[in-house]
Scaffold this motif. Sequence first.
Motif, PDB file in Angstrom:
ATOM      1  N   LYS A 181      44.996  86.793  65.438  1.00  0.00           N
ATOM      2  CA  LYS A 181      45.798  87.011  64.237  1.00  0.00           C
ATOM      3  C   LYS A 181      46.417  85.707  63.746  1.00  0.00           C
ATOM      4  O   LYS A 181      46.491  85.452  62.540  1.00  0.00           O
ATOM      5  CB  LYS A 181      46.894  88.048  64.531  1.00  0.00           C
ATOM      6  N   ASP A 182      46.858  84.879  64.698  1.00  0.00           N
ATOM      7  CA  ASP A 182      47.536  83.657  64.288  1.00  0.00           C
ATOM      8  C   ASP A 182      47.481  82.634  65.418  1.00  0.00           C
ATOM      9  O   ASP A 182      47.538  82.978  66.599  1.00  0.00           O
ATOM     10  CB  ASP A 182      48.998  83.951  63.919  1.00  0.00           C
ATOM     11  N   SER A 204      41.873  81.794  63.216  1.00  0.00           N
ATOM     12  CA  SER A 204      42.504  83.082  62.946  1.00  0.00           C
ATOM     13  C   SER A 204      41.585  83.906  62.056  1.00  0.00           C
ATOM     14  O   SER A 204      40.757  83.373  61.319  1.00  0.00           O
ATOM     15  CB  SER A 204      43.866  82.881  62.284  1.00  0.00           C
ATOM     16  N   HIS A 205      41.745  85.218  62.140  1.00  0.00           N
ATOM     17  CA  HIS A 205      40.846  86.129  61.442  1.00  0.00           C
ATOM     18  C   HIS A 205      40.949  85.968  59.926  1.00  0.00           C
ATOM     19  O   HIS A 205      42.044  85.924  59.357  1.00  0.00           O
ATOM     20  CB  HIS A 205      41.171  87.586  61.827  1.00  0.00           C
ATOM     21  N   ASP A 220      36.972  84.029  65.396  1.00  0.00           N
ATOM     22  CA  ASP A 220      38.272  84.667  65.598  1.00  0.00           C
ATOM     23  C   ASP A 220      38.331  85.463  66.902  1.00  0.00           C
ATOM     24  O   ASP A 220      39.342  86.110  67.185  1.00  0.00           O
ATOM     25  CB  ASP A 220      38.598  85.585  64.415  1.00  0.00           C
ATOM     26  N   SER A 256      49.027  92.119  70.877  1.00  0.00           N
ATOM     27  CA  SER A 256      49.795  93.117  70.142  1.00  0.00           C
ATOM     28  C   SER A 256      49.792  94.437  70.918  1.00  0.00           C
ATOM     29  O   SER A 256      48.914  94.682  71.755  1.00  0.00           O
ATOM     30  CB  SER A 256      49.195  93.327  68.748  1.00  0.00           C
ATOM     31  N   ASN A 261      45.143  92.589  68.262  1.00  0.00           N
ATOM     32  CA  ASN A 261      45.414  91.249  67.739  1.00  0.00           C
ATOM     33  C   ASN A 261      45.912  90.326  68.853  1.00  0.00           C
ATOM     34  O   ASN A 261      46.663  90.749  69.737  1.00  0.00           O
ATOM     35  CB  ASN A 261      46.459  91.306  66.622  1.00  0.00           C
TER      36      ASN A 261
END
Length: 782
Positions: A181-182, A204-205, A220, A256, A261
Amino acid sequence: MNGVVKRAAGALLVMYAAGAWAQSYDFQIDNIKLEGVQRLEPGTVLTYLPVSVGDQMTEARAQQSIRALYDSGLFQNVGLDRQGNTLIVNVSERPEIASFKLEGNKAIGGKKLKEALKKQGLAQGELYKRSLLDSLQQELRRQYYANGYYSVKIKTNVKHLGNNRVAIDIKIKEGPIASIKDINIIGNHEFTDDQLKSVFKLKSHKPFYDHPLTFWKHPDRYSREKLVGDLESLNSFYQNRGYIRFNVSSVQVSLSPDKKNVFITINVDEGPQYKIKNYKFAGDMIVPEATLQRLVKVKDGEIFSRKKVQESTDAITSGMADFGYAFASVDPLTKIDDDKKTVDLTFFVNPGKRTYVNQIVFEGNEKTNDQTLRREMRQFEGAPYSRRAVQRSRTRLARLPFMQDVKVNTKKVPGSDDLVNVDYDVTERAAGQINAGIGYSDSEGFLINGGVKHTNFRGTGDTIQVNASTNQYTKTVSGSFTNPYFTPEGVSRTISAFYRKTNQLYSSSSSYDIDSFGAAMTFNFPITEYSTLRAGLGLEQDTIQSVYNSNGTLGVSQQVAKFVRENGRTANTYELRTGFDRDTRNRTYFATRGSDTQLLFNIKGPGSDLEYYKASLEHQRYFRVGSWIPKLSDKVVLQVDGKVGQTGVWGKGTDVPPYDNFFAGGAQSVRGFRSGGLGPQDSFGNAYGGKFLTTLQTDLVIPTFLKSDNKTTRLSLFYDMGNAYRNASDFSFSRMGHSAGVAFDWFTPFFGLLRVSYAPYVSKAERQDSTNRFQFSFGANF
């Protein structure tokens, strides 16, 4: 962990059994009785038992017996007992795996996984061990996590069947792949996040249309191995910009709650930037320091770069190898002054002993004679080792038309510190080629052509070629023989002959019958390692037939009729052939660097029925674009091929024969146009050719997903331009034809060199120019 538990449990069982046995008296074994045996034969159990009838049973032997039965792996439980002088052996056999199923593992495994499980004992017919099943479950989970499947569910079901058997069923629900995600970088002040993230393979995605060229690589998807590689790249990024004290202080990878994520946080400490105060050499300076100075990439006072230091080290090492020190070592020593933010750099040179070549060995040459390869050597046995000579020899081998790839390896001779063996591992391509084709069109009728070419005849490197073709317009038979080493010094000789009966040069040209035959002998003399001179003599007779039809009307164009009126129908000529060639390409097919310049000048000599000349200059050059743009692969190559030609009368005759004009258009000239589709036309509106030619082919070779990329296959985007002009004075850039498109070349194992091109963009030089957007050719190897 399971293995430790297993061994501890076994030790406890042995100790318990031994303790229990200590309460019994020692005795001589008169009989051995087995209990609990189901599938195994009694004799099998007895082979693992270290005692037999007649032996004296003791506490130590009891402990040894129990351990031996456990170590066999056949039993879950083992116990010993006594009835009089009878030894009672109680065993509980491990169940047999009646069936083993692994379902749902699409991302991990396949045949290799099943083979690995079978070797570990998890397969039908093997004995069941719970510890192995637990280890498998843990390993599968680890593999899935490493590939981003954090929500994977693995369910193991062991069903006990009759007759001491079990059925194992493992069901895997992989779930979605977690995407990054990041990626958050903390502590960077000198460079932006985007600059630093640009060196990462992990991204990242993003939607696939934001990165259409790399989306299929799934950047990703989190991988620990990729993250370690990216951290190394980040470290190199700073080190190459003077930040010697750069450090990654910590890395956090979090998931997550829904396990979909991944968040990566990298904390960095940039530190100050350092410059090189000065550099110097130390050690055994056998090679002149001035020579080594030219190899160093760094300069006093510039920002420190670890990459430049390493390049300098490699260059010095290679330079030492050129002087015969094959195993020289160069250590870059740095003395850092943290107060002044400078670095003193010392290249410590240890040349070692001067090295000599003991033996040169060729491997993989199943069809090529050893001597054919050995004559290309620039490194000789018994001579001092030279890296440059070894690499030049490799290049000469790679440029042979029957070689696909050449690798070189230098090995120390066992028991010697100054001798090496040089091994060349060659991969041959099919040297024989059969070109054949058959087809039909309303403009050309039936087409049949064929030819045989062998560039390594009987493994000698000689080239023999025979061609024959026939269609509605032309019948040709030709042959040639080339000996690349006619003399030991490398002078080559080519003998050729041909017969051609033509009533039309191209499908788009006007018809006039020509009978031609001739022969030639040409020599190429090497003048340097890269350059040759060409000299030869050719004899030819050309006769233009059927100028008028049977009813007396003109059967050819006005231009051809005029030529016959002024110069006659038959021309007997002899040709002096000269030329110059400089070739520095790294290989003949699919070159990636170097250039090839060919200057040809042929003149119909004094005393010929027609006296004219024909000259051409062609230059090919290859640029590795990857070295200019860091983000691009080194496989990205820019190929430029330009050609200029001129022909004209110097003596007898009023004009150059129409069959010796230059024609433009076609796969070897300007793609997207028919052969002869560019240039002057005659009174019938068909191609007539011109006395001046200029063409330029530009190909941007781009990498593909094919494993053989740039060795047997090549994909390129091309832009071509050019034209043929009636005279050199007619030349104009505005009168050039232009085309652009995509081309694919493939050295197929069955059809030879397949060449396909498509030009969606075609710009005509003149309205009457003839186009052909799709073009291809191929030949079959044997």
